[in-house]
Design a protein around this motif. Structure first.
Motif, PDB file in Angstrom:
ATOM      1  N   LEU A   1       0.833  -1.195   0.000  1.00 35.33           N
ATOM      2  CA  LEU A   1       0.000   0.000   0.000  1.00 35.33           C
ATOM      3  C   LEU A   1       0.868   1.245   0.000  1.00 35.33           C
ATOM      4  N   ASN A   2       0.571   2.146  -0.921  1.00 28.83           N
ATOM      5  CA  ASN A   2       1.302   3.412  -1.025  1.00 28.83           C
ATOM      6  C   ASN A   2       2.794   3.201  -1.234  1.00 28.83           C
ATOM      7  N   PRO A   3       3.209   2.344  -2.167  1.00 27.82           N
ATOM      8  CA  PRO A   3       4.645   2.134  -2.389  1.00 27.82           C
ATOM      9  C   PRO A   3       5.282   3.394  -2.960  1.00 27.82           C
ATOM     10  N   PRO A   4       6.466   3.756  -2.516  1.00 28.85           N
ATOM     11  CA  PRO A   4       7.132   4.943  -3.068  1.00 28.85           C
ATOM     12  C   PRO A   4       7.604   4.692  -4.482  1.00 28.85           C
ATOM     13  N   ARG A   5       7.904   5.746  -5.191  1.00 30.56           N
ATOM     14  CA  ARG A   5       8.423   5.612  -6.550  1.00 30.56           C
ATOM     15  C   ARG A   5       9.744   4.843  -6.516  1.00 30.56           C
ATOM     16  N   GLY A   6       9.933   3.981  -7.500  1.00 33.48           N
ATOM     17  CA  GLY A   6      11.163   3.201  -7.563  1.00 33.48           C
ATOM     18  C   GLY A   6      11.190   2.032  -6.616  1.00 33.48           C
ATOM     19  N   ALA A   7      10.016   1.625  -6.105  1.00 31.34           N
ATOM     20  CA  ALA A   7       9.968   0.558  -5.106  1.00 31.34           C
ATOM     21  C   ALA A   7       9.798  -0.823  -5.717  1.00 31.34           C
ATOM     22  N   SER A   8       9.845  -0.935  -7.055  1.00 28.53           N
ATOM     23  CA  SER A   8       9.552  -2.215  -7.691  1.00 28.53           C
ATOM     24  C   SER A   8      10.493  -3.317  -7.222  1.00 28.53           C
TER      25      SER A   8
END
Length: 479
Positions: A186-193
């Motif tokens: 939930l609500n992963p930050p950008r670049g969190a893949s």
């Protein structure tokens, strides 16, 4: 009340869930690989099931069935929140480790609960649950910079692409709800893949990110929707009924399977077949699950949904409870901007104020539903902060010693494990490395971190690499 959650459309889910929702499930090649890749005996695989996400037996009886990981990105200051250091108060202004001067905490610590754990006034509501918390005050990791430390926290390795903690958990145990992803961020930050990815594990085990905002979601917000399900406008097919969708899907799947006939097989098509089936099931399961219309006023207050300061994170904590209760194996909730090099005196109370009440509400809600006993709740960031203040009103990165806490799921509450030095700079008593932390989480889930392996490129890989020891001191029943 308008609760910002930012989930996006169904198409958005299919396109942006880590490497793509279309690669979520390899029912053919990847499914067979997932069932045979482990070189263990193996208690974690059910080879009779063609579904790689089917629930699997643990290595030994588990105390935790699911995980809710509250990730505070940026490195919360442990010496201002959960690691009381009287010596730091007494030596304020003296030269510190990095050339700055020691900075006393501006917030009072008090002993909380029957256990008497020292917790700062920054977390007055979480402090009410002190007797449920196990504070690990001797954490340390190898990286002093955010991206690498965050990656090591999630995957155990900062140098190479490795499967995330959630992916390993799903690989080992499967999921308990075939209509929902087994690993949700939930609500992963950008670049969190990478931090929610499956790397060389089959793509079926990667995380599904929920929380990226689309233009249509923003429009719905302006219209004042308080229901997160309303912010997924394409989750339902507005033009076709269920029977027509099923006929359409059957036709598309027949074309996909025809493409896969013969000796040549395409893993992307395999994944698409399973993802379409999951998406079809999701259109009924997701809106029903995310509908908060039936939640009582008491529950809304419990999570702080009626307060602009706490409503956003409170909604995410409520969704985490609902997903976990519905059988999702691993749920991560991210809250950012804990990187306080400056403006510590004003920004840190703001960050704590946004999460304190919702986290306390989550713990209380899980407990009253009798879910905390087998739900492992984890709180912490990628590292802590220094006891000195190179920038004046702020603290620098500190990977040498910091605090995380765990609750529920077989964890002994009301205890403190390990310690940093008198100023809070370095772990000196029972140091707990990230590998030890990962080994402990897997142990609580009934998984032996040494046996949970996957053969790739001629080598047996595991989350903890070639290290890691279970922190038995925090277990309710260490035997």
């Amino acid at each position: 009340m308008n609760h910002s959650f930012g989930i996006g459309s169904r198409r958005h889910w299919l396109q942006t869930a880590s490497a793509g929702f279309g690669y979520l499930a390899f029912a053919g090649i990847s499914g067979r690989n997932a069932a045979t890749a482990s070189p263990t005996d193996d208690a974690t695989t059910d080879q009779s099931s063609p579904n790689p996400l089917a629930a699997k037996s643990p290595h030994f009886p588990a105390t935790a069935k699911r995980v809710i990981f509250l990730c505070m990105q940026g490195g919360p200051s442990h010496v201002d929140t959960f690691d009381y250091k009287p010596e730091l108060q007494d030596n304020a202004g003296r030269p510190g480790v990095y050339g700055g001067r020691l900075l006393a905490s501006q917030w009072k610590f008090r002993q909380r609960g029957e256990s008497g754990l020292w917790i700062s006034d920054l977390f007055p509501n979480v402090a009410k649950h002190a007797d449920d918390l196990a504070l690990i005050r001797s954490m340390h990791c190898d990286q002093p910079v955010h991206p690498r430390a965050l990656t090591q926290m999630h995957t155990g390795n900062a140098q190479f692409v490795r499967p995330s903690l959630g992916a390993w958990t799903l690989y080992g145990l499967g999921t308990e709800n075939e209509s929902l992803p087994g690993f949700i961020s939930l609500n992963p930050p950008r670049g969190a893949s990478q931090n929610m990815g499956s790397a060389f594990l089959p793509a079926v085990y990667q995380g599904t990110g929920i929380g990226r905002t689309s233009r249509r979601v923003a429009t719905n917000r302006r219209q004042g929707s308080s229901n997160p399900a309303d912010q997924v406008p394409d989750i339902k097919n507005a033009r076709l009924g269920e029977s027509a969708q099923r006929r359409q899907l059957a036709y598309i799947q027949s074309l996909n399977r025809r493409k896969l006939s013969g000796d040549s097989r395409d893993a992307a098509i395999e994944g698409a077949i399973e993802s379409l089936e999951l998406a079809f099931r999701m259109q009924d399961a997701v809106p029903e699950l995310m509908d908060i219309g039936n939640e009582s006023d008491a529950t809304r207050r419990l999570y702080g949904l009626d307060n602009p300061t706490t409503s956003s994170f409170g909604m995410q904590c409520l969704m985490a409870r609902k997903f976990a209760e519905a059988g999702v194996r691993f749920v991560e909730v991210t809250h950012g901007n804990w990187d306080h090099h400056f403006r510590l005196s004003t920004s840190l109370p703001q960050r704590c104020g946004e999460v304190d009440l919702p986290i306390a509400g989550l713990l209380a809600d899980l407990k009253q539903r009798d879910l905390l006993k087998d739900t492992l709740v984890i709180w912490g960031g990628e590292f802590g902060r220094t006891p000195d203040a190179p920038g004046g009103d702020g603290r620098d990165h500190n990977n040498n010693g910091y605090t995380l806490w765990m609750a529920g799921g077989g964890v002994q509450g009301g205890i403190s494990c390990g310690a940093t030095d008198e100023f809070g700079f370095k772990a000196v008593e029972n140091p707990c490395h990230i590998h030890d932390w990962h080994a402990t989480i897997l142990h609580l889930m009934g998984l032996d971190h040494k046996r949970l392996t996957y053969r790739y490129a001629g080598r047996d890989f595991r989350l903890t690499d070639v290290a890691g020891n279970v922190v038995t001191d925090i277990l309710r029943n260490p035997a």
